[in-house]
Write an enzyme that holds these catalytic residues in place. Structure first.
Site, PDB file in Angstrom:
ATOM      1  N   CYS A 186       0.811  -1.227   0.000  1.00 32.14           N
ATOM      2  CA  CYS A 186       0.000   0.000   0.000  1.00 32.14           C
ATOM      3  C   CYS A 186       0.842   1.274   0.000  1.00 32.14           C
ATOM      4  O   CYS A 186       0.373   2.330  -0.427  1.00 32.14           O
ATOM      5  CB  CYS A 186      -0.936   0.017   1.203  1.00 32.14           C
ATOM      6  SG  CYS A 186      -1.958  -1.455   1.357  1.00 32.14           S
ATOM      7  N   HIS A 232      -9.565   1.255  -3.002  1.00 34.93           N
ATOM      8  CA  HIS A 232      -8.163   1.087  -2.603  1.00 34.93           C
ATOM      9  C   HIS A 232      -7.390   0.337  -3.680  1.00 34.93           C
ATOM     10  O   HIS A 232      -7.277  -0.890  -3.657  1.00 34.93           O
ATOM     11  CB  HIS A 232      -8.125   0.322  -1.279  1.00 34.93           C
ATOM     12  CG  HIS A 232      -6.765   0.170  -0.680  1.00 34.93           C
ATOM     13  ND1 HIS A 232      -5.632   0.810  -1.148  1.00 34.93           N
ATOM     14  CD2 HIS A 232      -6.337  -0.585   0.387  1.00 34.93           C
ATOM     15  CE1 HIS A 232      -4.581   0.470  -0.415  1.00 34.93           C
ATOM     16  NE2 HIS A 232      -4.988  -0.381   0.517  1.00 34.93           N
TER      17      HIS A 232
END
Length: 374
Positions: free
Chosen positions: A86, A329
């Protein structure tokens, strides 16, 4: 050490997995964004010294190189793809900053790209003849199985002490801010496959959140689907430049941000939210100085609220255009999207304003970027 500056910042819309970008390869998501950054800054493709993109799901190769070539950059321009899950997109911008600061390059295109929709199937080769390959959704993030929990379990732990109603309130607010900002968000979005807005954003209501399926229970805390960012596809890129290029941009009356802090942090490998807390605690914020622009990753409502409480942040003050709960995301691009959002929100502020972005990643990592509006 030379200072580094951001001259331009653009992104695609964010589309949920299987949505508008379901047939678009990762490099084809990134290529038009690379071109848009150069066009915004008035920079010729042959002036670029390097391209760096974060990516977590493409299964090898060099997505940044494919994107650079597809964007029409010279074949002589090097390209690098990195994977810190991430954090990848924000870490790519940090690496670009270091290249400019060291004098290794004057102009670097950096950011991230991810396609859940087009990501390859992943499998472990058999160890013995006759065994079948073992397919998996994610790699290992620590060498210790007992300390390598699924991210849903980690996010559920981060929500301890928070009711479902509190998490729902935060998610509802994220969507509401994104809806209210849709018109101004269009300025940063490069249309791809006919999509020019974040398609997951909606008008959430408490009743809808209450009906969302529960994904995980941890003692008295519950994590439901309304409070977790969905898997998504997107690309986001910034143009990092030397002082000489920044001065040209300022003379043209265009927004420029100086990088004042770009750091990576780590905490316990099974506690990524703690790494964000560490990053925010070490941000060089002058005493009494307000930070009007804070872009905090919303992997889940519980994680974001937990980080807000740990660091004394007002949830209403973060993510003025909504967060990942309202967008989705796209792992390797999420950190770069925060940087793009920060740049454009700072462009609406008076010179001298500060902004920061922070994101955590599996394995106890975090990345932070702090900008100063010139």
């Amino acid at each position: 050490m030379n200072p580094a500056f951001l001259l331009a910042a653009r992104r695609t819309a964010v589309a949920p997995r299987g949505g508008a970008f379901r047939l678009v390869e990762a490099h084809d998501l990134a290529a038009p964004v690379l071109r848009a950054c150069l066009n915004d800054a008035g920079v010729a493709p042959d002036a670029v010294g390097h391209v760096i993109l974060g990516n977590a799901l493409s299964g090898g190769g060099n997505v940044a190189r494919l994107a650079a070539l597809a964007a029409g950059l010279a074949e002589s321009v090097p390209a690098l793809t990195l994977d810190t899950q991430c954090c990848s997109g924000l870490d790519a911008i940090q690496l670009a900053t270091r290249m400019v600061e060291s004098g290794a390059a004057e102009l670097v295109l950096a950011g991230g790209v991810e396609s859940f929709s087009r990501s390859p199937l992943r499998a472990v080769r058999p160890k013995a003849k006759g065994e079948a390959p073992q397919f998996y959704d994610r790699p290992r993030f620590t060498p210790w199985p007992a300390r390598d929990p699924d991210m849903i379990e980690v996010l559920a732990r981060a929500a301890r002490g928070l009711s479902r109603a509190e998490q729902a309130e935060f998610a509802i607010a994220s969507h509401a801010k994104a809806l209210a900002a849709r018109t101004r968000l269009e300025a940063e979005i490069v249309p791809v496959a006919g999509l020019a807005f974040d398609s997951f954003t909606r008008a959430l209501a408490p009743a809808l959140c209450a009906r969302a399926p529960v994904l995980h229970r941890d003692g008295e805390s519950e994590l439901d689907a309304a409070g977790v960012a969905v898997e998504a596809d997107a690309a986001a890129v910034v143009l990092v430049a030397s002082r000489e290029w920044a001065e040209r941009r300022l003379k043209a009356g265009r927004p420029v941000c100086e990088v004042v802090h770009a750091r990576s942090f780590a905490a316990a490998p099974d506690d990524p939210p703690a790494a964000i807390d560490r990053a925010l605690a070490q941000a060089p914020i002058p005493p009494g100085r307000a930070i009007p622009v804070i872009e905090l990753m919303e992997a889940s409502a519980g994680q974001a609220l937990s980080n807000c409480r740990s660091n004394g942040l007002d949830p209403a003050a973060i993510n003025r255009g909504g967060g990942a709960l309202a967008r989705g995301h796209p792992i390797g691009a999420s950190g770069a999207i925060l940087a793009v959002r920060q740049f454009h929100e700072l462009a609406r502020e008076a010179p001298g304003a500060l902004g920061l972005s922070a994101i955590a990643a599996a394995g106890g990592l975090a990345s932070l970027l702090m900008l100063h509006r010139l």
